[in-house]
Enzyme design. Sequence first.
Site, mmCIF file in Angstrom:
data_model
loop_
_atom_site.group_PDB
_atom_site.id
_atom_site.type_symbol
_atom_site.label_atom_id
_atom_site.label_comp_id
_atom_site.label_asym_id
_atom_site.label_seq_id
_atom_site.Cartn_x
_atom_site.Cartn_y
_atom_site.Cartn_z
ATOM 1 N N ASP A 148 0.762 -1.395 0.066
ATOM 2 C CA ASP A 148 -0.065 0.203 -0.075
ATOM 3 C C ASP A 148 0.737 1.301 -0.039
ATOM 4 O O ASP A 148 1.812 1.330 0.696
ATOM 5 C CB ASP A 148 -0.729 0.082 1.330
ATOM 6 C CG ASP A 148 -1.994 -1.102 1.492
ATOM 7 O OD1 ASP A 148 -2.130 -1.803 0.396
ATOM 8 O OD2 ASP A 148 -2.482 -1.236 2.409
ATOM 9 N N CYS A 382 -25.247 3.895 26.968
ATOM 10 C CA CYS A 382 -24.889 5.016 26.531
ATOM 11 C C CYS A 382 -26.474 5.634 25.706
ATOM 12 O O CYS A 382 -27.047 6.037 26.602
ATOM 13 C CB CYS A 382 -23.678 5.264 25.570
ATOM 14 S SG CYS A 382 -23.150 6.977 25.444
ATOM 15 N N HIS A 508 -19.631 2.897 28.977
ATOM 16 C CA HIS A 508 -19.409 1.837 28.237
ATOM 17 C C HIS A 508 -18.665 0.646 28.818
ATOM 18 O O HIS A 508 -17.593 0.447 28.916
ATOM 19 C CB HIS A 508 -18.781 2.168 26.673
ATOM 20 C CG HIS A 508 -19.300 3.099 25.776
ATOM 21 N ND1 HIS A 508 -19.794 2.601 24.855
ATOM 22 C CD2 HIS A 508 -19.370 4.434 25.938
ATOM 23 C CE1 HIS A 508 -20.618 3.723 24.178
ATOM 24 N NE2 HIS A 508 -20.288 4.674 24.873
ATOM 25 N N GLU A 510 -18.761 -2.283 28.278
ATOM 26 C CA GLU A 510 -18.071 -3.210 27.122
ATOM 27 C C GLU A 510 -16.733 -3.195 27.085
ATOM 28 O O GLU A 510 -15.974 -4.180 26.571
ATOM 29 C CB GLU A 510 -19.020 -3.376 26.052
ATOM 30 C CG GLU A 510 -18.833 -2.065 24.979
ATOM 31 C CD GLU A 510 -19.578 -1.031 25.006
ATOM 32 O OE1 GLU A 510 -19.931 -1.036 26.585
ATOM 33 O OE2 GLU A 510 -19.747 0.008 24.641
HETATM 34 N N1 GLN Z 1 -24.977 10.313 21.084
HETATM 35 C C1 GLN Z 1 -25.141 10.083 22.654
HETATM 36 C C2 GLN Z 1 -24.149 11.214 23.126
HETATM 37 O O1 GLN Z 1 -23.179 11.648 22.477
HETATM 38 C C3 GLN Z 1 -24.735 8.762 22.911
HETATM 39 C C4 GLN Z 1 -23.229 8.347 22.846
HETATM 40 C C5 GLN Z 1 -22.940 6.925 22.726
HETATM 41 O O2 GLN Z 1 -23.967 6.108 22.696
HETATM 42 N N2 GLN Z 1 -21.904 6.607 22.701
HETATM 43 O O3 GLN Z 1 -24.283 11.478 24.286
#
Ligand code: GLN
Length: 537
Positions: A148, A382, A508, A510
């Site tokens: 590349d 979120c 999050h 996860e």
């Molecule tokens: N869009 C939403 C915010 O900015 C949730 C962001 C997300 O799910 N990571 O608060």
Amino acid sequence: MAKYVFVTGGVTSSLGKGIIAASLAKLLQARGFTATIQKFDPYINVDPGTLNPYEHGECYVTEDGAETDLDLGHYERFLGTPTSQANNVTTGRIYQTVINKERAGEFLGKTVQVVPHITDEIKRRMLLLGQDGKFDIVITEIGGTVGDIESTPFIETVRQIQWELPEEDVMVVHLTLIPYLSAAKELKTKPTQHSVRMLSETGVHPDVIVCRTEHPLNDDIKNKIALFCNVKAGNVIESLDASTIYEVPLLMQKEQLDLIVLKKLNIQNYKEPDLKKWNLFLDKLKHPKSSVNIGLIGKYIELQDAYKSILESFIHAGAMNEVKVNVVNVHSENITEENVNEQFAGLHGLLVAPGFGARGIDGKILAVKYARENNLPFFGICLGMQMAVIEFARNILHLKGAHSVEMDTHTEHPVIDMMEDQKGITMKGGTMRLGSYPCIIAKDTLAYKIYGSININERHRHRYEFNNTFLKSFQENGMVTSGLNPTLGLVEIIELPNHPFFIGVQYHPELKSTVEHPAPLFVHFIAAAKLQAAKKA
Ligand code: GLN
């Protein structure tokens, strides 16, 4: 100083360099060494934070708030040690640093060039993590495929490092594909030969060739590749397609990749690998006692990489619960009042995924409503949590048109509002609330039962938040705000007590789930789904 292993890829992309790098690091870690992995990406974006998931899959957020490539998620899940901004470097970031220096006058009088100025900056960053004695081995994955145009400066820098450092401190592992032609019933080595030739033309010579293949390679083929590609016969190894990525460290162990690396790097004192916990996990993963069906409600479901960490967290939590988690992808745009009952009939839990923007929002709100009213385990992450707040506002608090200002700037009831410190921000890259923040959990809540602790830290990536001017009315009507940020008072966790499992988190979880330490929220969500499945059976 650390020793350096570079992982390059040939023939095609998506061969799984990240998994090979993570598997090698895991084996070295199991033999008692400290290893870290970094990824160098050839694109011009400063980081993947501004990339659409369709372009680049999930954006993985580190403890220190870096928005990074999803391969860093694999590194953390395999090794159980956190990565940071330093572990992911893009061409954009390299150029930005060099151009900033040029503007500051640091090269005054000189012509700034790819070699040596860009390659010097690449080199500084490639060697950085190995310099403070924290790691014995630094593995660097070079994104893209050899040949590349855009990864050429990275490969050139690997050449310089190979040339500058003692031979026993640097090595290159090249991953290629051996295609199988079913008409001829033959495995073909030619693409591999070409890719190694292309690599050699740049002055970089691989020490090991790892061959991705759907069929085992016999010794004749391995010897042929070794001869034509000029590597030691024992240093051509196969990487057979595995049923799970978590099997790959064991496949690499069988091929002795770790021993080949230790030998080349002249490391003599190593112990037998301790993979007890890993094997225990694999054993549970491969022998589930039952199964659960989890609806994943999102708008990027066509692309599995968009929800990588969530899918891997299900795997970790499923093994922990000894169940197979069947993820049923539900496109949020396809959920309507008419079909919602039918769509969710066979499910034992719903996860409403993170996301941005208005597309598919109504379907997500319908999904929350269904879970709340039908006592189906619900987990919102979120944006998923924000949808649970909106659903509650509209249907329990009767606030007609309640919304997030992200989707409706003029809503009468902005139950999700922009965070105060986000209001003046106009630049998009790296400006969200990012990385690890503390959260205080209230006792006698589901969250406390799940975490078993008052103090937790989780990672964030958002601009909007629960609007605390509505807090009292939510609480008076039965929503529990069980987790709060200690300094800002932001609501981080919401739950509904009169429900088998209903929880939403602004962060999050996860991103912190690993093979050896699955995220508690996922473990408990799957446990709740397992109960639901038993009830339905
Ligand atoms: N869009 C939403 C915010 O900015 C949730 C962001 C997300 O799910 N990571 O608060």
